[in-house]
Design an enzyme around this catalytic site. Structure first.
Site, mmCIF file in Angstrom:
data_model
loop_
_atom_site.group_PDB
_atom_site.id
_atom_site.type_symbol
_atom_site.label_atom_id
_atom_site.label_comp_id
_atom_site.label_asym_id
_atom_site.label_seq_id
_atom_site.Cartn_x
_atom_site.Cartn_y
_atom_site.Cartn_z
ATOM 1 N N SER A 35 0.655 -1.269 0.058
ATOM 2 C CA SER A 35 -0.211 -0.301 -0.075
ATOM 3 C C SER A 35 0.695 1.164 0.030
ATOM 4 C CB SER A 35 -0.971 0.127 1.237
ATOM 5 O OG SER A 35 -0.347 0.191 2.404
ATOM 6 N N LYS A 102 0.636 4.699 6.746
ATOM 7 C CA LYS A 102 -0.241 5.621 5.634
ATOM 8 C C LYS A 102 0.484 6.972 5.742
ATOM 9 C CE LYS A 102 -3.172 2.061 4.896
ATOM 10 N NZ LYS A 102 -2.903 1.189 3.569
#
Length: 231
Positions: A35, A102
């Site tokens: 990711s 993230k």
């Protein structure tokens, strides 16, 4: 003092120091998915520092952060460390999983929109040039939500964050937990509570050939503090 007693004492002091460092200063983690490519790839080992968010400081737009699962964000079962690795993980000497990594895109009060004519996301009306770190294979729009490139969210509530993975085509991030405009009752939430943030990623340490510092790219420096008003 006999050598064996001195060795035990030194080991005990080392373990206490390791626990203190893990709790208050630095902790090791590994990257469990794709990711955050291309900057961080699966199985990379990273270090997270906690000092930046002491004394009321909080994550800033552009920071890469590690945070605890807000509830149902983690996908799949990660194997827990065993044996010596499990012991070392308790004192911060072995990279652990069970968390998410993230990039912070929005903080308290921000409005996030997708996208402008060049496919860039906008924060408080300011288009963000993410070309230095975002994965190239995101297509025209850098933040598609349920196949759509036309969405907005915010203002972000107090104490909350909006986060995205750098590999937007393969990241179960805040977009994944938004609800569509036609949903009347929504149990999902795109926000990450700032209290769940462990710290800011500052170094990629393994594999050795990929060692590098990880810093805020400055792409969000021109974002105004407040979203534009609509007359």
């Amino acid at each position: 003092m006999p050598v064996w007693q001195e060795s035990i004492l030194l080991l005990a002091v080392a373990l206490v120091l390791a626990v203190v460092i893990k709790t208050f200063f630095v902790q090791a983690f590994y990257i469990p998915s794709e990711s955050m490519e291309p900057g961080l790839i699966k199985n990379d080992r990273i270090l997270v520092q906690k000092v930046s968010y002491w004394f009321g400081g909080g994550p800033a737009r552009g920071d890469v952060i590690v945070f605890e699962d807000p509830g149902g964000w983690l996908q799949g079962n990660e194997p827990a460390p065993t044996g010596l690795a499990n012991l070392l993980s308790k004192v911060g000497l072995y990279p652990t999983g069970g968390h998410l990594v993230k990039r912070v895109v929005g903080t308290e009060g921000d409005v996030i929109e997708c996208c402008d004519e060049e496919g860039r996301i906008l924060v408080n009306g300011e288009p963000i040039d993410e070309s230095d770190y975002i994965a190239e294979r995101h297509g025209k729009c850098a933040a598609v939500f349920q196949g759509q490139c036309d969405w907005s969210v915010g203002p972000i509530p107090e104490g909350k964050l909006f986060v995205l993975g750098d590999n937007r085509m393969s990241s179960a991030d805040s977009r994944f937990h938004m609800c569509g405009p036609d949903v009347e009752t929504c149990a999902e939430s795109p926000w990450v509570d700032a209290d769940l943030v462990v710290g800011k990623v500052f170094s990629l340490v393994w594999p050795r050939a990929r060692w590098t510092w990880v810093s805020n790219p400055g792409a969000f420096d021109g974002v105004p503090d407040d979203p534009p008003t609509v007359d």
